[in-house]
Enzyme design. Structure first.
Site, mmCIF file in Angstrom:
data_model
loop_
_atom_site.group_PDB
_atom_site.id
_atom_site.type_symbol
_atom_site.label_atom_id
_atom_site.label_comp_id
_atom_site.label_asym_id
_atom_site.label_seq_id
_atom_site.Cartn_x
_atom_site.Cartn_y
_atom_site.Cartn_z
ATOM 1 C CB SER A 107 -9.870 -1.352 15.713
ATOM 2 O OG SER A 107 -10.310 -0.023 15.553
ATOM 3 C CE1 TYR B 298 -13.851 -3.161 11.381
ATOM 4 C CE2 TYR B 298 -13.927 -1.372 12.976
ATOM 5 C CZ TYR B 298 -13.227 -2.142 12.077
ATOM 6 O OH TYR B 298 -11.885 -1.901 11.867
ATOM 7 C CE LYS C 11 -11.221 -5.081 13.215
ATOM 8 N NZ LYS C 11 -10.017 -5.657 12.638
HETATM 9 N N1 LIG Z 1 -8.147 1.715 8.204
HETATM 10 C C1 LIG Z 1 -8.433 1.921 9.483
HETATM 11 O O1 LIG Z 1 -8.715 3.055 9.912
HETATM 12 C C2 LIG Z 1 -8.410 0.805 10.435
HETATM 13 C C3 LIG Z 1 -8.349 -0.509 10.037
HETATM 14 N N2 LIG Z 1 -8.331 -1.512 10.969
HETATM 15 C C4 LIG Z 1 -8.288 -2.897 10.574
HETATM 16 O O2 LIG Z 1 -7.176 -3.112 9.747
HETATM 17 C C5 LIG Z 1 -7.407 -4.271 8.949
HETATM 18 C C6 LIG Z 1 -6.977 -3.970 7.536
HETATM 19 O O3 LIG Z 1 -7.824 -2.996 6.978
HETATM 20 P P1 LIG Z 1 -7.307 -1.806 6.054
HETATM 21 O O4 LIG Z 1 -5.952 -2.070 5.613
HETATM 22 O O5 LIG Z 1 -7.603 -0.555 6.761
HETATM 23 O O6 LIG Z 1 -8.342 -1.859 4.842
HETATM 24 P P2 LIG Z 1 -8.278 -2.666 3.472
HETATM 25 O O7 LIG Z 1 -9.650 -2.721 2.971
HETATM 26 O O8 LIG Z 1 -7.232 -2.093 2.598
HETATM 27 O O9 LIG Z 1 -7.773 -4.092 3.923
HETATM 28 C C7 LIG Z 1 -8.616 -5.139 4.318
HETATM 29 C C8 LIG Z 1 -8.077 -6.375 3.633
HETATM 30 O O10 LIG Z 1 -8.806 -7.503 4.084
HETATM 31 C C9 LIG Z 1 -9.107 -8.288 2.954
HETATM 32 N N3 LIG Z 1 -10.285 -9.106 3.195
HETATM 33 C C10 LIG Z 1 -11.549 -8.691 3.387
HETATM 34 N N4 LIG Z 1 -12.367 -9.738 3.529
HETATM 35 C C11 LIG Z 1 -11.585 -10.837 3.421
HETATM 36 C C12 LIG Z 1 -11.842 -12.227 3.475
HETATM 37 N N5 LIG Z 1 -13.085 -12.680 3.654
HETATM 38 N N6 LIG Z 1 -10.802 -13.074 3.324
HETATM 39 C C13 LIG Z 1 -9.543 -12.625 3.128
HETATM 40 N N7 LIG Z 1 -9.248 -11.319 3.065
HETATM 41 C C14 LIG Z 1 -10.256 -10.445 3.209
HETATM 42 C C15 LIG Z 1 -9.355 -7.297 1.843
HETATM 43 O O11 LIG Z 1 -9.270 -7.905 0.574
HETATM 44 C C16 LIG Z 1 -8.261 -6.293 2.115
HETATM 45 O O12 LIG Z 1 -7.063 -6.633 1.474
HETATM 46 C C17 LIG Z 1 -8.890 -4.598 9.108
HETATM 47 O O13 LIG Z 1 -9.026 -5.695 9.984
HETATM 48 C C18 LIG Z 1 -9.456 -3.357 9.736
HETATM 49 O O14 LIG Z 1 -10.577 -3.635 10.505
HETATM 50 C C19 LIG Z 1 -8.342 -1.263 12.302
HETATM 51 C C20 LIG Z 1 -8.396 0.024 12.741
HETATM 52 C C21 LIG Z 1 -8.425 1.150 11.857
HETATM 53 C C1 LIG Z 2 -12.841 1.729 9.074
HETATM 54 C C2 LIG Z 2 -12.838 2.836 10.053
HETATM 55 O O1 LIG Z 2 -12.528 4.042 9.471
HETATM 56 C C3 LIG Z 2 -11.825 2.614 11.094
HETATM 57 O O2 LIG Z 2 -11.881 1.286 11.522
HETATM 58 C C4 LIG Z 2 -11.484 1.238 12.742
HETATM 59 O O3 LIG Z 2 -11.336 0.215 13.345
HETATM 60 C C5 LIG Z 2 -11.216 2.597 13.258
HETATM 61 O O4 LIG Z 2 -11.681 2.762 14.542
HETATM 62 C C6 LIG Z 2 -11.926 3.463 12.305
HETATM 63 O O5 LIG Z 2 -13.261 3.646 12.702
#
Ligand SMILES: NC(=O)C1=CN([C@@H]2O[C@H](COP(=O)(O)OP(=O)(O)OC[C@H]3O[C@@H](n4cnc5c(N)ncnc54)[C@H](O)[C@@H]3O)[C@@H](O)[C@H]2O)C=CC1
Ligand SMILES: C[C@H](O)[C@@H]1OC(=O)[C@H](O)[C@@H]1O
Length: 254
Positions: A144, A157, A161
């Site tokens: 991230s 968190y 990252k």
């Molecule tokens: N949305 C954002 O602004 C940002 C997201 N990220 C990272 O991207 C990755 C994906 O997140 P998003 O797609 O944004 O949200 P999301 O909530 O749609 O995806 C997260 C996924 O991880 C799964 N998950 C959670 N705990 C789990 C576990 N214990 N075992 C297996 N799967 C699990 C969830 O079921 C979900 O499908 C995360 O690692 C998040 O930290 C990083 C930077 C920014």
């Molecule tokens: C979940 C937050 O909106 C998102 O997660 C990250 O890792 C980004 O920096 C944002 O804060």
């Protein structure tokens, strides 16, 4: 020929958001895809259907990435189904926003276990399989922008990252001799379920949008291209790198 033709790609946390976009993106680039998901069977099945609609083979394996045995089981099932593992996209993560001074111990522990230890064990299991296969591979961690900057309600968190970013740097050194490349993507603010509640605050959302030179928050699909690139032979000499995918937010001081 498609960029990822003949490759098998594993993606964790792929039933929603960035993981799902990555799984579909790599399938569209020609890879067979095995997804890990935590709980939502219907969403996982829908992701596999999208992979198949792209003309590739897909498989969903349920499991909590916080448990180390989930990683070995995931890799074993992928090899049973498709014969090998070429790329691991470690994406699963949680971000339960909370203030620092009264942060519950369980929230800290769970966030570390899922985001950092989950990523560690997934990458380790995939790397062991790649070493056994003997023809290299690629690890990609979904880190991230938060690896580089802080967040008031993300004190539990952001270290996870930063940890993933660091893990890719160290594994790049440890695994270079096995021709395994290790990189991370650093998404900025991407509209997904993880921040739906946080960005429901209209003022906060407007503030975040105003910080982004490209003028919009990200979509999950914005991560697909960078992940396909890092997974592909186009990135054959790229390892230990971190690719910001943030619309320019990080460099926008004033
Ligand atoms: N949305 C954002 O602004 C940002 C997201 N990220 C990272 O991207 C990755 C994906 O997140 P998003 O797609 O944004 O949200 P999301 O909530 O749609 O995806 C997260 C996924 O991880 C799964 N998950 C959670 N705990 C789990 C576990 N214990 N075992 C297996 N799967 C699990 C969830 O079921 C979900 O499908 C995360 O690692 C998040 O930290 C990083 C930077 C920014
Ligand atoms: C979940 C937050 O909106 C998102 O997660 C990250 O890792 C980004 O920096 C944002 O804060």
């Amino acid at each position: 020929m498609k960029l990822l033709a003949g490759k098998t790609v594993l993606v964790t946390g792929a039933s929603t958001g960035i993981g799902r976009a990555a799984a579909v993106g790599v399938a569209q680039a020609g890879a067979d895809v095995v997804i890990n998901y935590h709980s939502r069977d219907d969403d996982a099945a829908a992701c596999v259907a999208e992979i198949e609609a792209a003309g590739q083979r897909g498989l969903a394996v349920k499991g909590d990435v916080a448990a180390p045995e989930t990683a070995t089981e995931f890799v074993t099932k992928a090899v049973e189904a498709f014969g090998k593992v070429d790329v691991m996209v470690s994406n699963a993560g949680i971000c339960p926003f909370h203030s620092f001074l009264d942060m519950p111990v369980e929230t800290v522990q769970r966030t570390m276990q899922v985001n950092l230890l989950g990523g560690y064990f997934m990458c380790q299991a995939a790397a062991n399989q790649m070493v056994k296969q003997g023809h290299g591979g690629a690890l990609i961690a979904v880190s991230s922008i938060s690896a580089l900057v802080g967040g008031e309600y993300q004190t539990h968190y952001t270290p996870t990252k930063a940890g993933l970013h660091s893990l890719m740097q160290s594994t790049a050194i440890a695994l270079g001799k096995h021709k395994i490349r290790c990189n991370s993507v650093l998404p900025g603010t991407i509209l997904t379920e993880i921040n739906k509640e946080d960005l429901a605050d209209v003022e906060k959302r407007k503030y975040m949008e105003a910080r982004i030179p490209l003028g919009r928050l990200g979509q999950a699909e914005d991560l697909a291209g960078p992940i396909v690139f890092l997974a592909s032979d186009m990135a054959a000499y790229v390892t230990g790198a971190a690719l910001l995918v943030d619309g320019g937010a990080f460099v926008n001081l004033q």
